[in-house]
Design an enzyme around this catalytic site. Structure first.
Site, PDB file in Angstrom:
ATOM      1  N   LYS A 173     -27.728 -23.937 -30.334  1.00 40.98           N
ATOM      2  CA  LYS A 173     -26.628 -23.202 -29.712  1.00 40.98           C
ATOM      3  C   LYS A 173     -26.146 -24.028 -28.527  1.00 40.98           C
ATOM      4  O   LYS A 173     -26.855 -24.184 -27.534  1.00 40.98           O
ATOM      5  CB  LYS A 173     -27.053 -21.819 -29.242  1.00 40.98           C
ATOM      6  CG  LYS A 173     -25.898 -21.051 -28.592  1.00 40.98           C
ATOM      7  CD  LYS A 173     -26.313 -19.668 -28.148  1.00 40.98           C
ATOM      8  CE  LYS A 173     -25.090 -18.846 -27.743  1.00 40.98           C
ATOM      9  NZ  LYS A 173     -24.575 -19.181 -26.418  1.00 40.98           N
ATOM     10  N   TYR A 224     -31.393 -24.151 -27.318  1.00 45.43           N
ATOM     11  CA  TYR A 224     -30.322 -23.553 -26.528  1.00 45.43           C
ATOM     12  C   TYR A 224     -29.933 -24.514 -25.410  1.00 45.43           C
ATOM     13  O   TYR A 224     -30.766 -24.876 -24.576  1.00 45.43           O
ATOM     14  CB  TYR A 224     -30.821 -22.214 -25.975  1.00 45.43           C
ATOM     15  CG  TYR A 224     -29.804 -21.350 -25.263  1.00 45.43           C
ATOM     16  CD1 TYR A 224     -28.440 -21.636 -25.267  1.00 45.43           C
ATOM     17  CD2 TYR A 224     -30.232 -20.212 -24.576  1.00 45.43           C
ATOM     18  CE1 TYR A 224     -27.529 -20.816 -24.619  1.00 45.43           C
ATOM     19  CE2 TYR A 224     -29.331 -19.389 -23.927  1.00 45.43           C
ATOM     20  CZ  TYR A 224     -27.986 -19.702 -23.943  1.00 45.43           C
ATOM     21  OH  TYR A 224     -27.089 -18.890 -23.283  1.00 45.43           O
ATOM     22  N   THR A 245     -28.126 -15.450 -22.036  1.00 41.29           N
ATOM     23  CA  THR A 245     -27.475 -15.478 -20.729  1.00 41.29           C
ATOM     24  C   THR A 245     -26.599 -14.254 -20.530  1.00 41.29           C
ATOM     25  O   THR A 245     -26.668 -13.576 -19.494  1.00 41.29           O
ATOM     26  CB  THR A 245     -26.644 -16.756 -20.585  1.00 41.29           C
ATOM     27  OG1 THR A 245     -27.478 -17.894 -20.840  1.00 41.29           O
ATOM     28  CG2 THR A 245     -26.045 -16.868 -19.192  1.00 41.29           C
ATOM     29  N   TYR A 287     -36.884 -24.609 -14.641  1.00 42.82           N
ATOM     30  CA  TYR A 287     -37.005 -24.423 -13.189  1.00 42.82           C
ATOM     31  C   TYR A 287     -36.868 -25.755 -12.448  1.00 42.82           C
ATOM     32  O   TYR A 287     -36.092 -25.890 -11.504  1.00 42.82           O
ATOM     33  CB  TYR A 287     -38.330 -23.752 -12.823  1.00 42.82           C
ATOM     34  CG  TYR A 287     -38.464 -23.548 -11.329  1.00 42.82           C
ATOM     35  CD1 TYR A 287     -37.818 -22.490 -10.700  1.00 42.82           C
ATOM     36  CD2 TYR A 287     -39.187 -24.434 -10.549  1.00 42.82           C
ATOM     37  CE1 TYR A 287     -37.907 -22.317  -9.325  1.00 42.82           C
ATOM     38  CE2 TYR A 287     -39.287 -24.272  -9.186  1.00 42.82           C
ATOM     39  CZ  TYR A 287     -38.639 -23.208  -8.574  1.00 42.82           C
ATOM     40  OH  TYR A 287     -38.719 -23.051  -7.217  1.00 42.82           O
TER      41      TYR A 287
END
Length: 313
Positions: A177, A147, A54, A117
């Site tokens: 994470k 993640y 990110t 999405y």
């Protein structure tokens, strides 16, 4: 700050900064600057670097751009085993292509978001997305880090999905994470899955809490310029100076708070490097204005927060 690359479970140890991605005047990846930044971080004692997460604006780059950047990092002297690649894309076929590419190059591991999405999808759908990627790689000698950053992608990674993936692929799924910025959630993940998995938090103020529970490192945005501070917070959570480190991190985050985070982090790098080009971001992000950049720089200087790694490799 020297640590081995991996722990016994083969998850990483130490700090693997969520690298910012420098851009040239045409908003293409500045390959030389990216490699120089990675080398400076490794020279500062980081176990490795994380690319295209990110903080690195990963989803703003094409599959071809991301492949080329990893190849260039390796060609410019960054060992593949010191690279973590976020291969996440909106389309699972693109995620699979990037993951295969990274695994073939021999990188340390791949950081992968759930398919993001469509919102309000079932656990079954999220699980099937990960299965498509894992089975599609057609290898067992690679590391997958799950993640979780629901406030950005709008999709949650449930305990059920994590448990199913761990049961099916115990040699591939090695870590999580958690960038939810929710300490209680991170603690619950650690209680549920650590060990055998390692839970790494992305929100720096939570590092001492997870470090005390056995977390062995972090993928951190602030580590672009505070790698040693972040390292101590997670790997020496009971040390005498950790409270001071935590105060420094809190003050830095407070100074950054009025601004969009990624442009603000790039503003800090532009100041440290003396290179205005670091201010550039890809749409839809918007770079800090000259006045905002000047004000942020002044705030950080007044607070004497500074940096803790050499600005050049």
């Amino acid at each position: 700050m020297t640590t081995p690359l991996t722990n016994p479970r083969n998850g990483f140890q130490g700090i693997w900064p969520a690298m910012l991605t420098p851009l040239d005047a045409q908003l293409h990846i500045d390959q030389a600057a990216l490699a120089a930044h990675a080398q400076a971080l490794i020279n500062a004692g980081c176990g490795g670097v994380t690319v295209f997460g990110t903080t690195g604006e990963g989803p703003s780059f094409s599959v071809a751009e991301r492949k080329q950047a990893i190849e260039q990092l390796i060609a410019r002297g960054i060992a593949a085993e010191r690279i973590m690649v976020s291969t996440s894309c909106a389309a699972l076929v693109d995620t699979l292509e990037l993951t295969r590419h990274a695994v073939a190059l021999g990188v340390h591991g791949c950081l992968v978001l759930p398919a993001f999405y469509f919102k309000d999808v079932s656990d079954e759908g999220i699980l099937n997305g990960y299965i498509q990627i894992i089975e599609g790689v057609q290898r067992t000698d690679w590391r997958l880090y799950l993640y979780h950053i629901p406030q950005v992608i709008g999709v949650h990674l449930s305990h059920h999905v994590i448990a199913e993936l761990l049961a099916r692929y115990p040699q591939i799924v090695v870590g999580i994470k958690d960038s939810s910025c929710d300490r209680a959630h991170s603690v619950r993940l650690a209680q549920a899955f650590m060990p055998p998995l390692t839970v790494y938090v992305g929100f720096e103020p939570d590092l001492p809490t997870l470090g005390a529970m056995g977390s062995t490192g972090a993928i951190s945005g602030l580590a672009n310029f505070l790698p040693r501070t972040v390292h101590r917070m997670v790997l020496a959570p009971q040390a005498a100076g950790t409270a001071q480190d935590a105060s420094r991190v809190d003050a830095t985050l407070e100074a950054l708070k009025p601004y969009a985070l990624i442009p603000a982090l790039k503003s800090v790098m532009a100041t440290l490097r003396g290179e205005p080009g670091w201010l550039r971001v890809r749409p839809p992000l918007v770079a800090l204005t000259p006045s905002a950049h000047t004000e942020l720089t002044a705030q950080l200087q007044r607070a004497q927060l500074g940096t803790d790694f050499p600005t050049h490799p």
